[in-house]
Design a protein around this motif. Structure first.
Motif, PDB file in Angstrom:
ATOM      1  N   LEU A  93       0.966  -1.240  -0.407  1.00  0.00           N
ATOM      2  CA  LEU A  93       0.043   0.226  -0.247  1.00  0.00           C
ATOM      3  C   LEU A  93       0.729   1.432  -0.131  1.00  0.00           C
ATOM      4  O   LEU A  93       2.149   0.934   0.146  1.00  0.00           O
ATOM      5  N   VAL A  94       0.530   2.209  -0.468  1.00  0.00           N
ATOM      6  CA  VAL A  94       1.068   3.626  -0.770  1.00  0.00           C
ATOM      7  C   VAL A  94       0.771   4.350   0.959  1.00  0.00           C
ATOM      8  O   VAL A  94      -1.002   4.408   0.924  1.00  0.00           O
ATOM      9  N   VAL A  95       1.014   5.131   1.731  1.00  0.00           N
ATOM     10  CA  VAL A  95       0.625   5.184   2.450  1.00  0.00           C
ATOM     11  C   VAL A  95       1.045   7.493   2.726  1.00  0.00           C
ATOM     12  O   VAL A  95       1.790   7.970   1.992  1.00  0.00           O
ATOM     13  N   ASP A  96      -0.116   7.838   3.082  1.00  0.00           N
ATOM     14  CA  ASP A  96      -0.569   9.624   2.645  1.00  0.00           C
ATOM     15  C   ASP A  96      -0.400   9.815   4.910  1.00  0.00           C
ATOM     16  O   ASP A  96      -1.359   9.220   4.982  1.00  0.00           O
ATOM     17  N   GLU A  97       0.481  10.733   4.969  1.00  0.00           N
ATOM     18  CA  GLU A  97      -0.288  11.718   6.439  1.00  0.00           C
ATOM     19  C   GLU A  97      -0.812  12.701   6.042  1.00  0.00           C
ATOM     20  O   GLU A  97      -0.651  13.926   5.746  1.00  0.00           O
ATOM     21  N   LEU A  98      -2.169  12.981   6.875  1.00  0.00           N
ATOM     22  CA  LEU A  98      -2.700  14.283   6.387  1.00  0.00           C
ATOM     23  C   LEU A  98      -3.307  15.120   7.872  1.00  0.00           C
ATOM     24  O   LEU A  98      -2.945  14.017   8.527  1.00  0.00           O
ATOM     25  N   PRO A  99      -2.923  15.693   8.095  1.00  0.00           N
ATOM     26  CA  PRO A  99      -3.203  16.692   9.289  1.00  0.00           C
ATOM     27  C   PRO A  99      -4.691  16.620   9.357  1.00  0.00           C
ATOM     28  O   PRO A  99      -5.601  16.104   9.106  1.00  0.00           O
ATOM     29  N   LEU A 100      -4.904  15.856  10.889  1.00  0.00           N
ATOM     30  CA  LEU A 100      -5.809  15.772  11.469  1.00  0.00           C
ATOM     31  C   LEU A 100      -6.831  16.873  12.475  1.00  0.00           C
ATOM     32  O   LEU A 100      -5.646  17.729  13.146  1.00  0.00           O
ATOM     33  N   LEU A 101      -7.592  17.532  12.129  1.00  0.00           N
ATOM     34  CA  LEU A 101      -7.898  19.578  12.649  1.00  0.00           C
ATOM     35  C   LEU A 101      -9.413  18.994  13.435  1.00  0.00           C
ATOM     36  O   LEU A 101     -10.227  18.412  13.321  1.00  0.00           O
ATOM     37  N   VAL A 102      -9.481  20.298  14.430  1.00  0.00           N
ATOM     38  CA  VAL A 102     -10.758  19.707  15.442  1.00  0.00           C
ATOM     39  C   VAL A 102     -11.196  22.336  14.887  1.00  0.00           C
ATOM     40  O   VAL A 102     -10.300  22.168  15.162  1.00  0.00           O
ATOM     41  N   ALA A 103     -12.369  21.318  15.382  1.00  0.00           N
ATOM     42  CA  ALA A 103     -12.922  22.820  15.345  1.00  0.00           C
ATOM     43  C   ALA A 103     -12.546  23.306  16.693  1.00  0.00           C
ATOM     44  O   ALA A 103     -13.415  22.892  17.720  1.00  0.00           O
ATOM     45  N   PRO A 106     -13.613  28.227  16.152  1.00  0.00           N
ATOM     46  CA  PRO A 106     -14.281  28.837  14.939  1.00  0.00           C
ATOM     47  C   PRO A 106     -14.805  30.360  14.286  1.00  0.00           C
ATOM     48  O   PRO A 106     -15.180  30.852  14.841  1.00  0.00           O
ATOM     49  N   VAL A 107     -14.058  30.940  13.111  1.00  0.00           N
ATOM     50  CA  VAL A 107     -14.313  31.987  13.125  1.00  0.00           C
ATOM     51  C   VAL A 107     -15.279  31.574  12.068  1.00  0.00           C
ATOM     52  O   VAL A 107     -14.869  31.039  10.741  1.00  0.00           O
ATOM     53  N   GLU A 108     -16.025  32.596  12.011  1.00  0.00           N
ATOM     54  CA  GLU A 108     -17.145  32.540  10.625  1.00  0.00           C
ATOM     55  C   GLU A 108     -16.585  33.161   9.111  1.00  0.00           C
ATOM     56  O   GLU A 108     -15.593  34.044   9.265  1.00  0.00           O
ATOM     57  N   LEU A 233     -20.748  24.403   7.187  1.00  0.00           N
ATOM     58  CA  LEU A 233     -21.042  23.337   8.288  1.00  0.00           C
ATOM     59  C   LEU A 233     -20.844  22.983   9.122  1.00  0.00           C
ATOM     60  O   LEU A 233     -21.016  22.177  10.366  1.00  0.00           O
ATOM     61  N   VAL A 234     -18.785  23.464   9.812  1.00  0.00           N
ATOM     62  CA  VAL A 234     -19.349  23.895  11.652  1.00  0.00           C
ATOM     63  C   VAL A 234     -20.026  24.104  12.412  1.00  0.00           C
ATOM     64  O   VAL A 234     -20.638  24.183  13.190  1.00  0.00           O
ATOM     65  N   GLU A 235     -20.524  25.246  11.485  1.00  0.00           N
ATOM     66  CA  GLU A 235     -22.007  25.934  12.448  1.00  0.00           C
ATOM     67  C   GLU A 235     -23.369  25.405  12.591  1.00  0.00           C
ATOM     68  O   GLU A 235     -23.574  24.756  13.570  1.00  0.00           O
ATOM     69  N   HIS A 236     -23.432  24.587  11.949  1.00  0.00           N
ATOM     70  CA  HIS A 236     -24.447  23.670  11.564  1.00  0.00           C
ATOM     71  C   HIS A 236     -23.967  22.360  12.485  1.00  0.00           C
ATOM     72  O   HIS A 236     -25.006  21.832  13.227  1.00  0.00           O
ATOM     73  N   PHE A 245     -14.705  17.779  13.690  1.00  0.00           N
ATOM     74  CA  PHE A 245     -13.002  17.858  12.991  1.00  0.00           C
ATOM     75  C   PHE A 245     -12.697  17.229  11.600  1.00  0.00           C
ATOM     76  O   PHE A 245     -14.462  17.327  10.730  1.00  0.00           O
ATOM     77  N   LEU A 246     -11.707  17.389  11.052  1.00  0.00           N
ATOM     78  CA  LEU A 246     -11.838  17.173   9.861  1.00  0.00           C
ATOM     79  C   LEU A 246     -10.300  15.985   9.910  1.00  0.00           C
ATOM     80  O   LEU A 246      -9.249  16.635  10.424  1.00  0.00           O
ATOM     81  N   SER A 247     -10.018  15.897   8.522  1.00  0.00           N
ATOM     82  CA  SER A 247      -8.644  16.001   7.784  1.00  0.00           C
ATOM     83  C   SER A 247      -9.039  16.610   6.646  1.00  0.00           C
ATOM     84  O   SER A 247      -9.482  16.625   5.924  1.00  0.00           O
ATOM     85  N   ALA A 248      -7.183  17.137   6.625  1.00  0.00           N
ATOM     86  CA  ALA A 248      -7.431  17.822   5.697  1.00  0.00           C
ATOM     87  C   ALA A 248      -5.855  17.627   4.356  1.00  0.00           C
ATOM     88  O   ALA A 248      -5.352  16.432   4.981  1.00  0.00           O
ATOM     89  N   GLY A 249      -6.140  18.002   3.836  1.00  0.00           N
ATOM     90  CA  GLY A 249      -5.709  16.811   2.484  1.00  0.00           C
ATOM     91  C   GLY A 249      -3.825  17.306   2.434  1.00  0.00           C
ATOM     92  O   GLY A 249      -3.284  16.304   1.669  1.00  0.00           O
TER      93      GLY A 249
END
Length: 276
Positions: A93-103, A106-108, A233-236, A245-249
């Motif tokens: 397999l090919v491995v990618d490492e992605l930043p994991l972030l939490v809100a 949050p800034v509108e 989406l975060v506000e909702h 949370f989300l993973s950034a590319g």
């Protein structure tokens, strides 16, 4: 911001998220969700596991996925199972490492005044079209010129084939109907130009939601649509969820989210078959 308790909650989210449409099989320390190919879930180490995963277990997990018509895919938190990247590569397999972030705070982020944002319902006749929009957007890497968009399929905003020509998957329709997927679409001059979702899951009595699939058509990039859509989406999500949370590319995308009030807490590792 990062803490063992926070990462434990995120791991529990990933363990519970597939249960609405998949049966989870155990292969050594790995949990392998097997469900409809239209909505695949990655194999992951069981929550709390920090030991060594055997390469034979990784091979067995991806063989199980491929026999079920699913893509070979393994995900884990890089701060846990630190040797798994080497094992995954040994399994082909090919491995990618992605930043994991939490809100965190949050800034509108406002969308351009000419862009309108809508919640998508399960009965929306363009639901399949929105799926196509996401596929087109993700097919063109960030930073690539709009002219590099796929030639065999016109952009949604340029050539709308009509909702009947692009049926959505029934899994997506069911998830939107049940609230397992909350989808938003950004529209300009009556045309969908960006899409995104968040996916809430009840975890030990509280709600956690992951923001996923935020994508903008190539010729509409550079106008803050992705950041504005993510902000909405975060506000909702935060109306009911106490963790979003989300993973950034990549690191550049992560910095955009950080300006919108996200904080990096860990690394999400993704291992897949090499493309081509």
């Amino acid at each position: 911001m990062s803490s063992p308790g926070l990462l434990d909650r995120i791991e529990r989210y990933f363990a519970l998220a597939p249960l609405t449409e998949a049966r989870v099989h155990s292969v050594g320390a790995l949990q392998v969700p097997i469900g409809p190919p239209e909505w695949p879930h990655s194999a992951r180490p069981r929550p709390g596991f920090e030991g060594e995963v055997a390469v034979d277990d990784v091979r067995a997990a991806i063989a199980l996925q491929e026999r079920a018509g699913l893509p070979a895919s393994l995900e884990w938190l890089g701060d846990r199972c630190r040797g798994l990247a080497t094992v995954a590569r040994a399994a082909g397999l090919v491995v990618d490492e992605l930043p994991l972030l939490v809100a965190d705070d949050p800034v509108e982020v406002l969308l351009p005044s000419e862009v309108r944002l809508y919640l998508v319902g399960a009965d929306d006749p363009r639901l399949g079209l929105y799926q196509r929009l996401a596929a087109l957007a993700f097919a063109t890497p960030a930073g690539a010129p709009a002219d590099d968009a796929p030639r065999d399929t016109p952009e949604v905003a340029r050539d709308d084939p009509g909702p009947a020509a692009v049926p959505p998957t029934e899994v997506l329709r069911d998830r939107v109907a049940s609230g397992s997927t909350v989808m938003m679409v950004a529209v300009e001059d009556g045309e969908p130009v960006a899409i995104g979702s968040h996916q809430p899951v009840q975890v030990d009595g509280t709600e956690i939601s992951e923001v996923v699939g935020v994508a903008t058509l190539p010729r509409f990039r550079g106008r803050g649509l992705g950041a504005g859509l993510t902000s909405a989406l975060v506000e909702h999500a935060r109306q009911t969820a106490d963790l979003v949370f989300l993973s950034a590319g990549d690191d550049d995308v992560a910095r955009v989210y950080e300006r919108a009030g996200f904080a990096r807490v860990a690394t999400s590792c993704v291992a897949e078959r090499p493309s081509g």
